[in-house]
Design an enzyme around this catalytic site. Structure first.
Site, PDB file in Angstrom:
ATOM      1  N   LYS A   1     -90.873  37.239  45.582  1.00 61.89           N
ATOM      2  CA  LYS A   1     -90.129  38.002  46.596  1.00 61.89           C
ATOM      3  C   LYS A   1     -88.781  37.355  46.901  1.00 61.89           C
ATOM      4  O   LYS A   1     -87.831  38.047  47.300  1.00 61.89           O
ATOM      5  CB  LYS A   1     -90.971  38.181  47.867  1.00 61.89           C
ATOM      6  CG  LYS A   1     -91.559  36.907  48.455  1.00 61.89           C
ATOM      7  CD  LYS A   1     -90.661  36.235  49.446  1.00 61.89           C
ATOM      8  CE  LYS A   1     -91.284  34.962  49.990  1.00 61.89           C
ATOM      9  NZ  LYS A   1     -90.405  34.249  50.933  1.00 61.89           N
TER      10      LYS A   1
ATOM     11  N   GLY B   1     -91.828  16.306  53.591  1.00 56.71           N
ATOM     12  CA  GLY B   1     -90.697  17.227  53.542  1.00 56.71           C
ATOM     13  C   GLY B   1     -90.480  17.855  54.898  1.00 56.71           C
ATOM     14  O   GLY B   1     -91.432  18.329  55.539  1.00 56.71           O
ATOM     15  N   ALA B   2     -89.229  17.843  55.366  1.00 62.35           N
ATOM     16  CA  ALA B   2     -88.933  18.275  56.726  1.00 62.35           C
ATOM     17  C   ALA B   2     -87.927  19.415  56.758  1.00 62.35           C
ATOM     18  O   ALA B   2     -86.986  19.412  57.544  1.00 62.35           O
ATOM     19  CB  ALA B   2     -88.430  17.094  57.556  1.00 62.35           C
TER      20      ALA B   2
ATOM     21  N   TRP C   1     -89.838  25.239  57.573  1.00 64.81           N
ATOM     22  CA  TRP C   1     -91.252  25.597  57.630  1.00 64.81           C
ATOM     23  C   TRP C   1     -92.132  24.347  57.653  1.00 64.81           C
ATOM     24  O   TRP C   1     -93.121  24.286  58.393  1.00 64.81           O
ATOM     25  CB  TRP C   1     -91.599  26.515  56.469  1.00 64.81           C
ATOM     26  CG  TRP C   1     -92.978  27.114  56.452  1.00 64.81           C
ATOM     27  CD1 TRP C   1     -93.725  27.344  55.333  1.00 64.81           C
ATOM     28  CD2 TRP C   1     -93.763  27.606  57.550  1.00 64.81           C
ATOM     29  NE1 TRP C   1     -94.919  27.937  55.671  1.00 64.81           N
ATOM     30  CE2 TRP C   1     -94.967  28.106  57.035  1.00 64.81           C
ATOM     31  CE3 TRP C   1     -93.555  27.654  58.935  1.00 64.81           C
ATOM     32  CZ2 TRP C   1     -95.981  28.660  57.829  1.00 64.81           C
ATOM     33  CZ3 TRP C   1     -94.560  28.198  59.741  1.00 64.81           C
ATOM     34  CH2 TRP C   1     -95.752  28.693  59.183  1.00 64.81           C
TER      35      TRP C   1
ATOM     36  N   GLN D   1     -84.728  28.886  47.447  1.00 67.64           N
ATOM     37  CA  GLN D   1     -85.704  28.869  46.352  1.00 67.64           C
ATOM     38  C   GLN D   1     -85.524  30.018  45.368  1.00 67.64           C
ATOM     39  O   GLN D   1     -85.923  29.923  44.211  1.00 67.64           O
ATOM     40  CB  GLN D   1     -87.127  28.938  46.941  1.00 67.64           C
ATOM     41  CG  GLN D   1     -87.495  27.752  47.813  1.00 67.64           C
ATOM     42  CD  GLN D   1     -88.042  26.594  46.997  1.00 67.64           C
ATOM     43  OE1 GLN D   1     -87.785  26.465  45.804  1.00 67.64           O
ATOM     44  NE2 GLN D   1     -88.792  25.738  47.634  1.00 67.64           N
TER      45      GLN D   1
END
EC number: 1.1.1.8
Length: 463
Positions: free
Chosen positions: A285, A48-49, A52, A375
């Site tokens: 969060k 996954g790119a 982060w 997310q």
């Protein structure tokens, strides 16, 4: 081309990293812990790119990549993602604004393709530019060149350490595919998950499912080999050597040596045994960051209004933490730090701002060009549906009737109505704050502290 890549990495190491001897000692130590033979390189693969995931892999490449006989670092991303002309033009501006990038691309005979893309004479692809150090979700923060693999089997079949940089919504699917390539392995790899999303399931009972649990279900590798790394980090700032902390959570066998291996002078990695709870808090969060972005826009960045929102959202987070953690007070610092940085500069707060401004719409989905997966949207759905289960009902302290935890979390409830059921507009988040029936945030914390709230089965743990 490889000579130029190594030259670049060596220069960055000399300027920014710990002395080469100490770096090599850390590499030798993790190789020893993993039982690597002298002629067998440690194979590290990022899966996954996103921002982060790309930064994390690039940091490892910069720090350890020059030791070619001892370590190999590569990253997988799907091929075929074309870059539109507007992004290509912006990328060209970034390249031409920095002499070091110009020199690097000219040396690698790669500059001409960016000129052609700027003119509209050719199409660039995300995997193609990543090889030159440009992450599609973070164009303005160029990375070091990376070895990019678009074939998943080729990328992971012999990996020793796998970095999960996928969104939670894609983790199970991709690792289910990966499991096919690990069937013949004698030793299991170690997986470090960076994902901060969560999902919910309700059969046979309500519970949260985290990315590390998805990886375990998909691959069947030992749980002790799956770890979570999270912290209050903005990817671009970490890559630019701003001081940062993170915490790696999981089995003692791996978290302590990996924490030492991953640490750099500007990036300190602590360790903790409580994997699942830290992972869930990393997802929580994001929920409230979206609302914070909305409030900031709708009140013209009013410090007073934003502080009111912060007081209410942190009280809800503390309330929820008491349901999910046996010792919730130990999570207060890490949770608030991660929340704080996300509110300041995270993509979820940015998403809330753009929604409130009308520059984005819910119909566009939660995967946004130039930012990646938001997310917090799926996390809102997961937490609200989980906390709406009647099996979690408790006695309302004033009304004397049974209510679900979700009923005591008005901001979570309103965000669900805005983002998931789409009953109301973004302005409704202010209605929740201004509701005269809303209790003092302190009251919600007192409710949580005065009840035996902890429900271990919500995280799949034994009582």
């Amino acid at each position: 081309m490889m000579e130029h890549l190594v030259e670049t990495v060596e220069t960055m190491n000399d300027n920014n990293s710990a002395p080469s001897r100490l770096v090599e000692e850390r590499l030798d130590e993790i190789r020893r812990v993993m039982g690597k033979a002298d002629d067998d390189p440690l194979r590290i693969v990022g899966v996954g790119a996103g921002a982060w995931g790309s930064v994390f892999t690039a940091m490892l490449q910069e720090n350890y990549g020059k030791f070619r006989g001892k370590v190999s670092v590569r990253i997988w991303r799907r091929g075929g993602r074309a870059i539109d002309k507007t992004t290509a033009e912006h990328l060209f501006e970034v390249i031409n604004s920095r002499e070091d990038l110009l020199r690097r691309l000219i040396r690698r005979c790669a500059y001409l393709k960016y000129v052609e893309a700027r003119l509209g004479d050719r199409v660039l692809y995300a995997d193609e530019i990543l090889k030159d150090g440009f992450c599609l979700n973070m164009i303005e923060t160029p990375l070091c060149p990376l070895k990019v693999v678009t074939n998943l089997q080729e990328a992971v079949w012999d990996a020793d350490i796998v970095i999960n940089g996928l969104p939670s919504t894609e983790t199970f699917q991709v690792f289910n595919e990966i499991s096919k390539y690990w069937k013949e392995r004698i030793t299991a790899p170690v997986v470090i998950s960076l994902a901060k999303g969560v999902e919910a399931e309700f059969d046979p009972h309500p519970r949260i499912v985290t990315p590390t649990q998805m990886i375990y279900r998909a691959t069947g590798i030992p749980l002790e080999n799956i770890l979570y790394l999270g912290g209050p980090n903005i990817a671009s700032e970490v890559y630019n050597k701003e001081y940062a902390n993170a915490r790696i959570c999981g089995s003692e066998k791996w978290r302590k040596p990996l924490g030492k291996f991953l640490s750099q002078s500007h990036f300190i990695v602590w360790d903790n045994s409580d994997l699942i709870t830290h992972e869930v808090m990393g997802g929580l969060k994001n929920v409230y960051a979206i609302g914070a972005g909305m409030v900031a826009t709708l009140t013209n960045e009013s410090a007073t209004s934003k502080s009111v929102y912060f007081a209410h959202c942190t009280s809800e987070m503390i309330f929820i933490t008491h349901l999910l953690a046996k010792e919730p007070e130990k999570l207060a610092g890490p949770l608030l730090a991660d929340t704080y940085v996300t509110l300041l500069k995270g993509r979820n707060a940015w998403y809330g701002q753009k929604l409130a401004k009308g520059e984005l719409s819910l119909e566009m989905g939660d995967s946004i060009k130039g930012k990646g997966m938001i997310q917090g949207v799926s996390a809102v759905k997961a937490f609200f549906e989980l906390l709406s289960q009647s099996s979690l009902s408790l006695q309302h302290p004033e009304e004397g009737k049974a209510v679900t935890p979700a009923e005591l979390c008005p901001i979570l409830k309103m965000l669900h109505r805005i983002l998931i059921t789409r009953e109301v507009s973004c302005e409704a988040v202010l209605e929740a704050l201004r509701d005269e029936t809303m209790n003092d945030p302190r009251d919600l914390i007192e409710i949580a502290q005065s009840h035996l709230f902890f429900q271990p089965w919500l995280l799949g743990q034994k009582p």
